[in-house]
Design a protein around this motif. Sequence first.
Motif, mmCIF file in Angstrom:
data_model
loop_
_atom_site.group_PDB
_atom_site.id
_atom_site.type_symbol
_atom_site.label_atom_id
_atom_site.label_comp_id
_atom_site.label_asym_id
_atom_site.label_seq_id
_atom_site.Cartn_x
_atom_site.Cartn_y
_atom_site.Cartn_z
ATOM 1 N N GLU A 88 0.819 -1.214 0.000
ATOM 2 C CA GLU A 88 0.000 0.000 0.000
ATOM 3 C C GLU A 88 0.855 1.269 0.000
ATOM 4 N N THR A 89 0.334 2.289 -0.658
ATOM 5 C CA THR A 89 1.022 3.587 -0.700
ATOM 6 C C THR A 89 0.253 4.661 0.074
ATOM 7 N N GLU A 90 -0.873 4.272 0.666
ATOM 8 C CA GLU A 90 -1.672 5.195 1.476
ATOM 9 C C GLU A 90 -1.964 4.555 2.827
ATOM 10 N N LEU A 91 -1.672 5.272 3.892
ATOM 11 C CA LEU A 91 -1.912 4.746 5.231
ATOM 12 C C LEU A 91 -3.391 4.468 5.461
ATOM 13 N N SER A 92 -4.250 5.272 4.848
ATOM 14 C CA SER A 92 -5.694 5.105 5.024
ATOM 15 C C SER A 92 -6.162 3.733 4.545
ATOM 16 N N GLN A 93 -5.509 3.208 3.505
ATOM 17 C CA GLN A 93 -5.886 1.895 2.982
ATOM 18 C C GLN A 93 -5.520 0.781 3.964
ATOM 19 N N ILE A 94 -4.418 0.982 4.680
ATOM 20 C CA ILE A 94 -4.035 -0.015 5.690
ATOM 21 C C ILE A 94 -4.989 0.042 6.879
ATOM 22 N N LYS A 95 -5.416 1.247 7.226
ATOM 23 C CA LYS A 95 -6.341 1.376 8.352
ATOM 24 C C LYS A 95 -7.686 0.736 8.037
ATOM 25 N N ILE A 96 -8.056 0.751 6.761
ATOM 26 C CA ILE A 96 -9.299 0.084 6.375
ATOM 27 C C ILE A 96 -9.205 -1.408 6.657
ATOM 28 N N MET A 97 -8.001 -1.958 6.495
ATOM 29 C CA MET A 97 -7.779 -3.378 6.725
ATOM 30 C C MET A 97 -7.860 -3.746 8.200
ATOM 31 N N THR A 98 -7.831 -2.747 9.079
ATOM 32 C CA THR A 98 -7.872 -3.032 10.515
ATOM 33 C C THR A 98 -9.297 -3.268 11.012
ATOM 34 N N THR A 99 -10.271 -2.957 10.179
ATOM 35 C CA THR A 99 -11.664 -3.147 10.600
ATOM 36 C C THR A 99 -12.198 -4.457 10.065
ATOM 37 N N SER A 100 -12.967 -5.122 10.871
ATOM 38 C CA SER A 100 -13.530 -6.411 10.488
ATOM 39 C C SER A 100 -14.957 -6.236 9.990
ATOM 40 N N THR A 101 -15.297 -6.948 8.926
ATOM 41 C CA THR A 101 -16.655 -6.886 8.381
ATOM 42 C C THR A 101 -17.516 -8.046 8.898
ATOM 43 N N ASP A 102 -16.887 -8.928 9.663
ATOM 44 C CA ASP A 102 -17.627 -10.070 10.195
ATOM 45 C C ASP A 102 -18.409 -9.675 11.449
ATOM 46 N N ASP A 103 -19.327 -10.506 11.827
ATOM 47 C CA ASP A 103 -20.150 -10.244 13.026
ATOM 48 C C ASP A 103 -19.580 -10.970 14.235
ATOM 49 N N GLY A 104 -18.308 -10.708 14.513
ATOM 50 C CA GLY A 104 -17.690 -11.322 15.676
ATOM 51 C C GLY A 104 -17.305 -12.763 15.474
ATOM 52 N N ASN A 105 -17.431 -13.255 14.254
ATOM 53 C CA ASN A 105 -17.089 -14.651 13.989
ATOM 54 C C ASN A 105 -15.769 -14.796 13.230
ATOM 55 N N GLU A 106 -14.962 -13.776 13.277
ATOM 56 C CA GLU A 106 -13.693 -13.786 12.541
ATOM 57 C C GLU A 106 -12.716 -14.787 13.165
#
Length: 226
Positions: free
Chosen positions: A165-183
């Motif tokens: 990645e060349t943008e920090l914002s894109q890495i921060k997006i990866m820190t959030t989970s889209t699962d409902d606690g079942n990750e």
Amino acid sequence: MKFRKKYTKITVAAAMLHGVLIGIAAVAIVGFIIVGTNGKGKEKAVESDVVAVDPPLESEKAPASGPAVSAGGEIDGDALKLFAKQHGVFSSAASAQEFVALDPALAKAAVVEAEGQFYVWSVVGIVEEEIAVSEDEGTFRKPFFASMSSCSSVGAGQLRKALSETELSQIKIMTTSTDDGNEDEKIADFRKNLVAVTAFTSDLRVVRLQLLSHYSHKDGCVDINF
């Protein structure tokens, strides 16, 4: 009564010839001595020119393009080529960590193990231009390959994307989970590591470095080679 010694012409000529030969021999000996002395002087001059030099300041010779070869001899065509700012290399982790501790400027540096050596790097870039080096620091660019083919097994399947990645914002997006606690727990740990490193620094080059350092440990999944 005086006696005069008589010399024949042959005797005189022989004496003169003898003197000439002695003179030639003397000149030849002196010549050999001078030549020998000059030769030794040149050898010493050459030896004095052979001195230890620091690694190249602008860039180290890049490895041949193509897939990287791991320590086990396996070829990984998906290895990511990166560039590190190198401050030193040591034979033990303790020596490398001591070097870092003695220099406040290396507060965000990391010790990366590769091929049995311990490298002190301060930033990692995806292109050479991201790495600024200087003679005063004694630093240089270190090109390397990072193989992440086994990172999925530790939940770090998106590590390559994070490093690219060349943008920090894109890495921060990866820190959030889209699962409902079942990750998966391992994937959750990867996200926690991303959160920790982005909280530690906003410099993408340091983010890459810290991720590589963490996942290249003996129990990690990144294989670094040159």
